[in-house]
Design a protein around this motif. Structure first.
Motif, PDB file in Angstrom:
ATOM      1  N   SER A 128     -10.789   7.265   8.023  1.00  0.00           N
ATOM      2  CA  SER A 128     -11.555   7.874   9.109  1.00  0.00           C
ATOM      3  C   SER A 128     -11.577   9.397   8.996  1.00  0.00           C
ATOM      4  CB  SER A 128     -10.989   7.459  10.467  1.00  0.00           C
ATOM      5  OG  SER A 128      -9.689   7.970  10.638  1.00  0.00           O
ATOM      6  N   PHE A 129     -10.663   9.947   8.205  1.00  0.00           N
ATOM      7  CA  PHE A 129     -10.581  11.395   8.061  1.00  0.00           C
ATOM      8  C   PHE A 129     -11.371  11.901   6.850  1.00  0.00           C
ATOM      9  CE2 PHE A 129      -6.749   9.890  10.149  1.00  0.00           C
ATOM     10  CZ  PHE A 129      -6.769  10.658  11.311  1.00  0.00           C
ATOM     11  N   LEU A 130     -11.944  10.968   6.091  1.00  0.00           N
ATOM     12  CA  LEU A 130     -12.653  11.334   4.867  1.00  0.00           C
ATOM     13  C   LEU A 130     -14.155  11.456   5.093  1.00  0.00           C
ATOM     14  CD1 LEU A 130     -10.893   8.888   2.382  1.00  0.00           C
ATOM     15  CD2 LEU A 130     -10.451  11.330   2.661  1.00  0.00           C
ATOM     16  N   PRO A 131     -14.810  12.337   4.344  1.00  0.00           N
ATOM     17  CA  PRO A 131     -16.272  12.399   4.413  1.00  0.00           C
ATOM     18  C   PRO A 131     -16.882  11.081   3.920  1.00  0.00           C
ATOM     19  CG  PRO A 131     -15.363  14.298   3.229  1.00  0.00           C
ATOM     20  CD  PRO A 131     -14.252  13.340   3.462  1.00  0.00           C
ATOM     21  N   ALA A 132     -18.018  10.705   4.473  1.00  0.00           N
ATOM     22  CA  ALA A 132     -18.684   9.437   4.136  1.00  0.00           C
ATOM     23  C   ALA A 132     -18.945   9.319   2.640  1.00  0.00           C
ATOM     24  CB  ALA A 132     -19.983   9.303   4.923  1.00  0.00           C
ATOM     25  N   GLU A 133     -19.329  10.422   1.995  1.00  0.00           N
ATOM     26  CA  GLU A 133     -19.627  10.354   0.549  1.00  0.00           C
ATOM     27  C   GLU A 133     -18.375  10.044  -0.272  1.00  0.00           C
ATOM     28  OE1 GLU A 133     -19.289  14.752   1.665  1.00  0.00           O
ATOM     29  OE2 GLU A 133     -20.416  13.044   2.446  1.00  0.00           O
ATOM     30  N   THR A 134     -17.216  10.478   0.196  1.00  0.00           N
ATOM     31  CA  THR A 134     -15.961  10.180  -0.491  1.00  0.00           C
ATOM     32  C   THR A 134     -15.654   8.693  -0.396  1.00  0.00           C
ATOM     33  OG1 THR A 134     -15.130  12.387   0.006  1.00  0.00           O
ATOM     34  CG2 THR A 134     -13.495  10.720  -0.596  1.00  0.00           C
ATOM     35  N   VAL A 135     -15.851   8.125   0.775  1.00  0.00           N
ATOM     36  CA  VAL A 135     -15.618   6.694   0.976  1.00  0.00           C
ATOM     37  C   VAL A 135     -16.569   5.880   0.106  1.00  0.00           C
ATOM     38  CG1 VAL A 135     -15.676   4.806   2.661  1.00  0.00           C
ATOM     39  CG2 VAL A 135     -14.720   7.040   3.311  1.00  0.00           C
ATOM     40  N   GLU A 136     -17.819   6.284   0.036  1.00  0.00           N
ATOM     41  CA  GLU A 136     -18.797   5.562  -0.792  1.00  0.00           C
ATOM     42  C   GLU A 136     -18.433   5.640  -2.272  1.00  0.00           C
ATOM     43  OE1 GLU A 136     -21.206   3.474   0.224  1.00  0.00           O
ATOM     44  OE2 GLU A 136     -20.316   3.889   2.193  1.00  0.00           O
ATOM     45  N   ARG A 137     -17.980   6.804  -2.727  1.00  0.00           N
ATOM     46  CA  ARG A 137     -17.550   6.950  -4.121  1.00  0.00           C
ATOM     47  C   ARG A 137     -16.372   6.042  -4.441  1.00  0.00           C
ATOM     48  NH1 ARG A 137     -17.553  12.472  -3.815  1.00  0.00           N
ATOM     49  NH2 ARG A 137     -15.301  12.516  -3.905  1.00  0.00           N
ATOM     50  N   ALA A 138     -15.444   5.930  -3.493  1.00  0.00           N
ATOM     51  CA  ALA A 138     -14.256   5.094  -3.701  1.00  0.00           C
ATOM     52  C   ALA A 138     -14.623   3.617  -3.808  1.00  0.00           C
ATOM     53  CB  ALA A 138     -13.263   5.308  -2.576  1.00  0.00           C
ATOM     54  N   LYS A 139     -15.684   3.199  -3.131  1.00  0.00           N
ATOM     55  CA  LYS A 139     -16.104   1.793  -3.165  1.00  0.00           C
ATOM     56  C   LYS A 139     -16.507   1.350  -4.565  1.00  0.00           C
ATOM     57  CE  LYS A 139     -17.558   1.408   1.634  1.00  0.00           C
ATOM     58  NZ  LYS A 139     -18.684   1.254   2.555  1.00  0.00           N
ATOM     59  N   VAL A 140     -16.929   2.290  -5.398  1.00  0.00           N
ATOM     60  CA  VAL A 140     -17.319   1.946  -6.776  1.00  0.00           C
ATOM     61  C   VAL A 140     -16.321   2.531  -7.782  1.00  0.00           C
ATOM     62  CG1 VAL A 140     -19.767   1.714  -6.269  1.00  0.00           C
ATOM     63  CG2 VAL A 140     -18.879   3.947  -6.947  1.00  0.00           C
ATOM     64  N   GLY A 141     -15.192   2.988  -7.279  1.00  0.00           N
ATOM     65  CA  GLY A 141     -14.177   3.606  -8.131  1.00  0.00           C
ATOM     66  C   GLY A 141     -13.306   2.585  -8.828  1.00  0.00           C
ATOM     67  N   LYS A 149      -9.833   0.217  -9.570  1.00  0.00           N
ATOM     68  CA  LYS A 149      -9.248  -0.898  -8.826  1.00  0.00           C
ATOM     69  C   LYS A 149      -8.389  -0.428  -7.639  1.00  0.00           C
ATOM     70  CE  LYS A 149      -6.095  -4.697  -9.861  1.00  0.00           C
ATOM     71  NZ  LYS A 149      -5.362  -5.367 -10.933  1.00  0.00           N
ATOM     72  N   ILE A 150      -7.617   0.613  -7.856  1.00  0.00           N
ATOM     73  CA  ILE A 150      -6.736   1.109  -6.792  1.00  0.00           C
ATOM     74  C   ILE A 150      -7.551   1.692  -5.641  1.00  0.00           C
ATOM     75  CG2 ILE A 150      -4.977   2.853  -6.252  1.00  0.00           C
ATOM     76  CD1 ILE A 150      -3.886   2.354  -9.110  1.00  0.00           C
ATOM     77  N   GLU A 151      -8.591   2.452  -5.956  1.00  0.00           N
ATOM     78  CA  GLU A 151      -9.433   3.024  -4.904  1.00  0.00           C
ATOM     79  C   GLU A 151     -10.146   1.931  -4.121  1.00  0.00           C
ATOM     80  OE1 GLU A 151      -9.215   6.127  -3.959  1.00  0.00           O
ATOM     81  OE2 GLU A 151      -7.813   6.429  -5.597  1.00  0.00           O
ATOM     82  N   LYS A 152     -10.584   0.897  -4.802  1.00  0.00           N
ATOM     83  CA  LYS A 152     -11.232  -0.232  -4.121  1.00  0.00           C
ATOM     84  C   LYS A 152     -10.256  -0.939  -3.190  1.00  0.00           C
ATOM     85  CE  LYS A 152     -14.703  -1.089  -7.660  1.00  0.00           C
ATOM     86  NZ  LYS A 152     -15.165  -1.969  -8.726  1.00  0.00           N
ATOM     87  N   THR A 153      -9.009  -1.069  -3.619  1.00  0.00           N
ATOM     88  CA  THR A 153      -7.978  -1.687  -2.775  1.00  0.00           C
ATOM     89  C   THR A 153      -7.757  -0.859  -1.519  1.00  0.00           C
ATOM     90  OG1 THR A 153      -6.855  -2.705  -4.654  1.00  0.00           O
ATOM     91  CG2 THR A 153      -5.534  -2.359  -2.683  1.00  0.00           C
ATOM     92  N   LYS A 154      -7.702   0.459  -1.669  1.00  0.00           N
ATOM     93  CA  LYS A 154      -7.471   1.333  -0.517  1.00  0.00           C
ATOM     94  C   LYS A 154      -8.617   1.255   0.484  1.00  0.00           C
ATOM     95  CE  LYS A 154      -5.276   4.869  -3.250  1.00  0.00           C
ATOM     96  NZ  LYS A 154      -5.320   6.312  -3.515  1.00  0.00           N
ATOM     97  N   ILE A 155      -9.838   1.080  -0.013  1.00  0.00           N
ATOM     98  CA  ILE A 155     -10.989   0.960   0.876  1.00  0.00           C
ATOM     99  C   ILE A 155     -10.997  -0.396   1.567  1.00  0.00           C
ATOM    100  CG2 ILE A 155     -13.520   0.795   0.923  1.00  0.00           C
ATOM    101  CD1 ILE A 155     -12.489   3.662   0.726  1.00  0.00           C
ATOM    102  N   ALA A 156     -10.673  -1.455   0.829  1.00  0.00           N
ATOM    103  CA  ALA A 156     -10.699  -2.808   1.388  1.00  0.00           C
ATOM    104  C   ALA A 156      -9.645  -3.008   2.477  1.00  0.00           C
ATOM    105  CB  ALA A 156     -10.513  -3.838   0.283  1.00  0.00           C
ATOM    106  N   LYS A 157      -8.447  -2.465   2.262  1.00  0.00           N
ATOM    107  CA  LYS A 157      -7.350  -2.596   3.229  1.00  0.00           C
ATOM    108  C   LYS A 157      -6.709  -1.229   3.387  1.00  0.00           C
ATOM    109  CE  LYS A 157      -4.898  -6.582   3.080  1.00  0.00           C
ATOM    110  NZ  LYS A 157      -3.969  -7.547   2.443  1.00  0.00           N
ATOM    111  N   ASP A 158      -6.812  -0.689   4.560  1.00  0.00           N
ATOM    112  CA  ASP A 158      -6.334   0.658   4.816  1.00  0.00           C
ATOM    113  C   ASP A 158      -4.835   0.790   4.535  1.00  0.00           C
ATOM    114  OD1 ASP A 158      -6.976   3.325   5.892  1.00  0.00           O
ATOM    115  OD2 ASP A 158      -5.503   2.768   7.405  1.00  0.00           O
ATOM    116  N   GLY A 159      -4.478   1.821   3.809  1.00  0.00           N
ATOM    117  CA  GLY A 159      -3.085   2.047   3.447  1.00  0.00           C
ATOM    118  C   GLY A 159      -2.182   2.298   4.631  1.00  0.00           C
ATOM    119  N   SER A 160      -2.714   2.898   5.680  1.00  0.00           N
ATOM    120  CA  SER A 160      -1.872   3.196   6.835  1.00  0.00           C
ATOM    121  C   SER A 160      -1.468   1.936   7.599  1.00  0.00           C
ATOM    122  CB  SER A 160      -2.564   4.201   7.763  1.00  0.00           C
ATOM    123  OG  SER A 160      -3.777   3.669   8.252  1.00  0.00           O
TER     124      SER A 160
END
Length: 154
Positions: free
Chosen positions: A20-33, A35-46
């Protein structure tokens, strides 16, 4: 133990998600990043803390085996809580990293660390004092992690 997200709030914890603290473009980039970035997007680390408590309760109740927990949780998200899985060397067991401010601990804390890993035996249940004067508890199992985490706050 998937967190339900409504907007940018984790409904289990009532707190904002990490993304929620990240810019939208960063989140979108992570979705196609990677394996680890995809995991962080799918299930929030916090929400890893809540998941550890839920998984532990299910393992203790016999409803879940550690092998049934997603690899992304083991190898990525649990690091948010200081739990590192070394699946090749000690499958199903973790190393719990603890920060020790200024490298100062007392005898009660050291006894607690020793009691926490003693049940795993002398080969696996080990306390390391790192070169940076922190503590690593080795051999920790998911079902025991909440008791250790709670004990750190006493």
């Amino acid at each position: 133990a998937a967190a339900t997200v409504k907007g940018d709030i984790d409904t289990r914890t009532g707190k904002p998600t990490g993304t929620s603290f990240l810019p939208a473009e960063t989140v979108e980039r992570a979705k196609v990043g990677n394996k680890i970035e995809k995991t962080k997007i799918a299930k929030d680390g916090s929400s890893a803390w809540s998941d550890i408590y839920e998984y532990a309760a299910k393992i203790r109740a016999g409803e879940l085996d550690w092998k049934d927990i997603e690899g992304g949780d083991f190898n990525s998200r649990f690091k948010f809580a200081g739990l590192l899985h070394r699946d090749k060397r000690t499958p199903g067991q973790f190393m719990l990293r603890l920060k020790v401010p200024n490298g100062i601990i007392n005898s009660d804390q050291l006894r607690f660390y020793a009691d926490s890993v003693e049940k795993y035996g002398t080969e696996v249940g080990v306390i390391d004092i790192t070169t940076r004067a922190n503590i690593q508890l080795r051999g920790v199992k998911i079902e025991d992690a909440p008791d250790i985490i709670d004990g750190l706050h006493r």
